[in-house]
Write an enzyme that holds these catalytic residues in place. Structure first.
Site, PDB file in Angstrom:
ATOM      1  N   HIS A  71      80.128 -30.781  57.673  1.00 26.48           N
ATOM      2  CA  HIS A  71      80.543 -29.842  56.630  1.00 26.48           C
ATOM      3  C   HIS A  71      81.748 -30.379  55.878  1.00 26.48           C
ATOM      4  O   HIS A  71      82.582 -31.111  56.423  1.00 26.48           O
ATOM      5  CB  HIS A  71      80.787 -28.430  57.175  1.00 26.48           C
ATOM      6  CG  HIS A  71      81.832 -28.283  58.231  1.00 26.48           C
ATOM      7  ND1 HIS A  71      83.184 -28.227  57.950  1.00 26.48           N
ATOM      8  CD2 HIS A  71      81.739 -28.146  59.584  1.00 26.48           C
ATOM      9  CE1 HIS A  71      83.868 -28.059  59.064  1.00 26.48           C
ATOM     10  NE2 HIS A  71      83.023 -28.012  60.083  1.00 26.48           N
ATOM     11  N   HIS A  97      91.517 -25.867  64.400  1.00 26.00           N
ATOM     12  CA  HIS A  97      91.919 -24.610  63.759  1.00 26.00           C
ATOM     13  C   HIS A  97      93.390 -24.281  64.016  1.00 26.00           C
ATOM     14  O   HIS A  97      93.805 -23.143  63.804  1.00 26.00           O
ATOM     15  CB  HIS A  97      91.038 -23.428  64.200  1.00 26.00           C
ATOM     16  CG  HIS A  97      89.594 -23.593  63.852  1.00 26.00           C
ATOM     17  ND1 HIS A  97      88.685 -22.565  63.982  1.00 26.00           N
ATOM     18  CD2 HIS A  97      88.885 -24.645  63.390  1.00 26.00           C
ATOM     19  CE1 HIS A  97      87.483 -22.981  63.611  1.00 26.00           C
ATOM     20  NE2 HIS A  97      87.586 -24.258  63.253  1.00 26.00           N
ATOM     21  N   GLU A  99      81.804 -24.012  55.581  1.00 24.38           N
ATOM     22  CA  GLU A  99      81.315 -23.701  56.926  1.00 24.38           C
ATOM     23  C   GLU A  99      82.298 -22.830  57.689  1.00 24.38           C
ATOM     24  O   GLU A  99      81.912 -21.907  58.403  1.00 24.38           O
ATOM     25  CB  GLU A  99      81.064 -25.009  57.686  1.00 24.38           C
ATOM     26  CG  GLU A  99      80.398 -24.829  59.059  1.00 24.38           C
ATOM     27  CD  GLU A  99      81.380 -24.695  60.218  1.00 24.38           C
ATOM     28  OE1 GLU A  99      80.933 -24.405  61.349  1.00 24.38           O
ATOM     29  OE2 GLU A  99      82.606 -24.853  60.005  1.00 24.38           O
ATOM     30  N   GLU A 100      83.590 -23.107  57.533  1.00 28.05           N
ATOM     31  CA  GLU A 100      84.586 -22.487  58.389  1.00 28.05           C
ATOM     32  C   GLU A 100      84.818 -21.003  58.116  1.00 28.05           C
ATOM     33  O   GLU A 100      85.194 -20.253  59.012  1.00 28.05           O
ATOM     34  CB  GLU A 100      85.923 -23.240  58.274  1.00 28.05           C
ATOM     35  CG  GLU A 100      85.875 -24.694  58.741  1.00 28.05           C
ATOM     36  CD  GLU A 100      85.757 -24.836  60.246  1.00 28.05           C
ATOM     37  OE1 GLU A 100      85.569 -23.816  60.929  1.00 28.05           O
ATOM     38  OE2 GLU A 100      85.852 -25.967  60.739  1.00 28.05           O
ATOM     39  N   ASP A 103      87.949 -31.893  62.439  1.00 27.57           N
ATOM     40  CA  ASP A 103      86.869 -30.901  62.414  1.00 27.57           C
ATOM     41  C   ASP A 103      86.627 -30.528  60.954  1.00 27.57           C
ATOM     42  O   ASP A 103      87.376 -29.755  60.377  1.00 27.57           O
ATOM     43  CB  ASP A 103      87.288 -29.681  63.235  1.00 27.57           C
ATOM     44  CG  ASP A 103      86.349 -28.496  63.085  1.00 27.57           C
ATOM     45  OD1 ASP A 103      85.208 -28.699  62.633  1.00 27.57           O
ATOM     46  OD2 ASP A 103      86.778 -27.372  63.404  1.00 27.57           O
ATOM     47  N   ASP A 109      84.345 -28.727  54.380  1.00 22.83           N
ATOM     48  CA  ASP A 109      85.635 -28.032  54.385  1.00 22.83           C
ATOM     49  C   ASP A 109      86.387 -28.210  55.691  1.00 22.83           C
ATOM     50  O   ASP A 109      85.819 -28.586  56.725  1.00 22.83           O
ATOM     51  CB  ASP A 109      85.436 -26.543  54.091  1.00 22.83           C
ATOM     52  CG  ASP A 109      84.534 -25.854  55.109  1.00 22.83           C
ATOM     53  OD1 ASP A 109      83.548 -26.470  55.551  1.00 22.83           O
ATOM     54  OD2 ASP A 109      84.809 -24.685  55.464  1.00 22.83           O
ATOM     55  N   ASP A 167      79.349 -31.958  64.560  1.00 22.89           N
ATOM     56  CA  ASP A 167      80.452 -30.985  64.548  1.00 22.89           C
ATOM     57  C   ASP A 167      80.855 -30.509  65.937  1.00 22.89           C
ATOM     58  O   ASP A 167      81.482 -29.463  66.076  1.00 22.89           O
ATOM     59  CB  ASP A 167      80.054 -29.794  63.670  1.00 22.89           C
ATOM     60  CG  ASP A 167      81.246 -28.936  63.263  1.00 22.89           C
ATOM     61  OD1 ASP A 167      82.380 -29.415  63.361  1.00 22.89           O
ATOM     62  OD2 ASP A 167      81.029 -27.782  62.841  1.00 22.89           O
TER      63      ASP A 167
END
Length: 485
Positions: A76, A459, A145-146, A115, A78, A169
């Site tokens: 992904h 994150h 995606e996030e 990530d 983002d 991922d």
């Protein structure tokens, strides 16, 4: 990242460096997408952007591999934008600054974007390398995606022709993922009433900071403090200080364990000493409770400007009771996979709308490998807040990915891992939302697997990637592509 160019994954690091230089937080990926489109054009690689923002790149098979099964590599575009409170960084304009720290690469007090930037870099490196052996190849880079899996939701069912999808991922080297959790959001709008503050009163800001936070799926089992829930518990222990609350907010992303929260309270000046004693006592209690998980926890109080309005006593009680009573954390464990969480929830965001229609807006994300459990727990949380007078909306429901015990690509990758590293990989299900669950709805015939290098604390600003694991990730990816029949 110049010093990483000597590793076997040097091309991956080179592309990751380019990715870090271009801002690409969720919902702001177009600058990076434009760079990839131009890069593809310069390298004579087919690239289109669909109407939702996904990129689809295609490359012909290597000579002699034309009749092999077509493969889709997927990542992904983002990244999660998180930084420490005292860090100056604008994710919309500033590049990510990377730091090599022994065996690890991390950023300068922000998320790194490994990530899924490492996976994306590997996809580009495969496309660029004309010496690699592989069958017909497609690369799917999804958008957003996030924060909502927007790209996976919007992917058209006739966009790709491949039969095997390799998702990049996952975040633990040595583990091959064959399933993932689904998720659903519970969005809460809790109204409150306010009144004018008393001019003679004093105001104090109470802050909880220094928490680790982390991925609300992968890190939910680490015993970390949820800043919103913990600060609500702190305020609930102010029996000796009659106070009114004016402000309460915390967290910034539904899929990240909140690291910080703050409240502004108002009380008579005579209680200042008692307040400071209570805060100091609660600081010690919290440090003892979270001594292993949260070594940098900091609860503090300081004077601030008196707000014009405060919550009524009833609204304040209602808010605290609703926050304290909301289930948060692990509900059940997966009996089929050791130490894997099956169902959990994360109260990720609390914001305060102080307009005419005053409300506290709360975002809770529920994850589960079992669809029925996910829906049951989401409904319980929705009903809990509804009983406190909140308007509740559930959205963003996405399915989990059910393990395929007869997966051919799994058998190929397992064999390649064993041959390369002289040990078998672990078979795992991840307690996080991979786009594979959504892909299986639109492309039910796809044979899918997910893997990746070791990434710790995604994150959060503590995010880091293990450098040597990226080498192994790259070796396994290229060996698997060559071995697929």
């Amino acid at each position: 990242m110049q010093s990483l160019q000597s590793t076997s994954a040097s091309s991956v690091w080179s592309y990751f460096s380019n990715i870090c230089a271009i801002p690409h937080p969720s919902k702001h990926e177009q600058q990076l997408a434009d760079w990839i489109i131009n890069w593809a054009k310069e390298n004579n690689i087919s690239c289109i952007q669909d109407n939702i923002g996904n990129l689809i790149l295609k490359k012909d098979a290597a000579p002699g591999y034309e009749n092999k099964t077509a493969v889709i590599l997927q990542a992904h575009l983002d990244m999660v934008p998180q930084k420490n409170n005292d860090t100056e960084h604008d994710f919309l304009t500033d590049p990510i600054t990377t730091i090599i720290d022994g065996e690890w690469l991390h950023a300068d007090n922000t998320t790194l974007g490994a990530d899924n930037g490492i996976g994306m870099a590997a996809c580009l490196a495969v496309l660029a390398d004309n010496e690699l052996k592989h069958g017909p190849l497609e690369v799917l880079l999804t958008t957003d995606e996030e924060t909502g899996m927007t790209g996976a939701f919007g992917l058209q069912a006739d966009s790709l022709q491949g039969e095997i999808l390799i998702n990049t991922d996952s975040e633990q080297e040595g583990e091959l993922y064959v399933g993932c959790a689904g998720g659903i959001n519970v969005n809460v709008s809790l109204p409150y009433e306010k009144m004018e503050s008393t001019p003679s009163d004093k105001a104090y800001e109470i802050s909880l900071s220094g928490l680790k936070g982390g991925h609300s799926g992968c890190d939910i089992n680490l015993g970390r403090a949820n800043a919103i829930k913990t600060l609500a518990s702190v305020l609930n222990n102010f029996d000796a200080v009659p106070f009114h609350m004016a402000v309460f907010e915390g967290g910034s992303l539904r899929n990240a364990i909140p690291r910080e929260a703050r409240a502004v309270i108002v009380c008579d000046a005579q209680y200042q000493n008692s307040l400071e004693i209570i805060i100091n006592t609660l600081q010690l209690n919290l440090c003892s409770e979270f001594k292993n998980a949260e070594p940098n926890l900091q609860l503090s109080v300081q004077s601030c400007d008196l707000p014009a309005s405060i919550l009524t006593h009833q609204s304040q009680t209602n808010l605290l009771n609703s926050l304290l009573g909301c289930a948060n954390g692990i509900f059940t464990m997966d009996n089929n996979f050791s130490d894997v969480v099956q169902t959990s929830s994360n109260m990720g965001v609390l914001t305060q709308n102080n307009s005419e229609q005053s409300s506290f807006d709360i975002q809770v994300l529920i994850r589960s490998q079992v669809e029925q459990e996910k829906q049951i727990e989401a409904e319980k949380i929705a009903q809990h807040f509804a009983e406190h007078g909140a308007a509740v909306r559930k959205d963003g429901n996405y399915p989990g990915w059910t393990p395929n015990k007869s997966s051919a690509v799994y058998k190929v990758m397992e064999a390649q891992y064993t041959e390369l590293f002289d040990q078998k990989p672990k078979t795992m299900v991840i307690h996080a939302g991979l786009e594979c669950g959504l892909f299986s709805d639109k492309y039910p015939h796809w044979d899918m697997i997910s893997f990746g290098p070791t990434i710790k604390f995604p994150h959060s600003p503590d995010e880091k990637v293990h450098i040597a694991s990226v080498d192994k990730f790259w070796q396994l990816l290229t060996a698997t592509l060559a071995a697929i029949d």
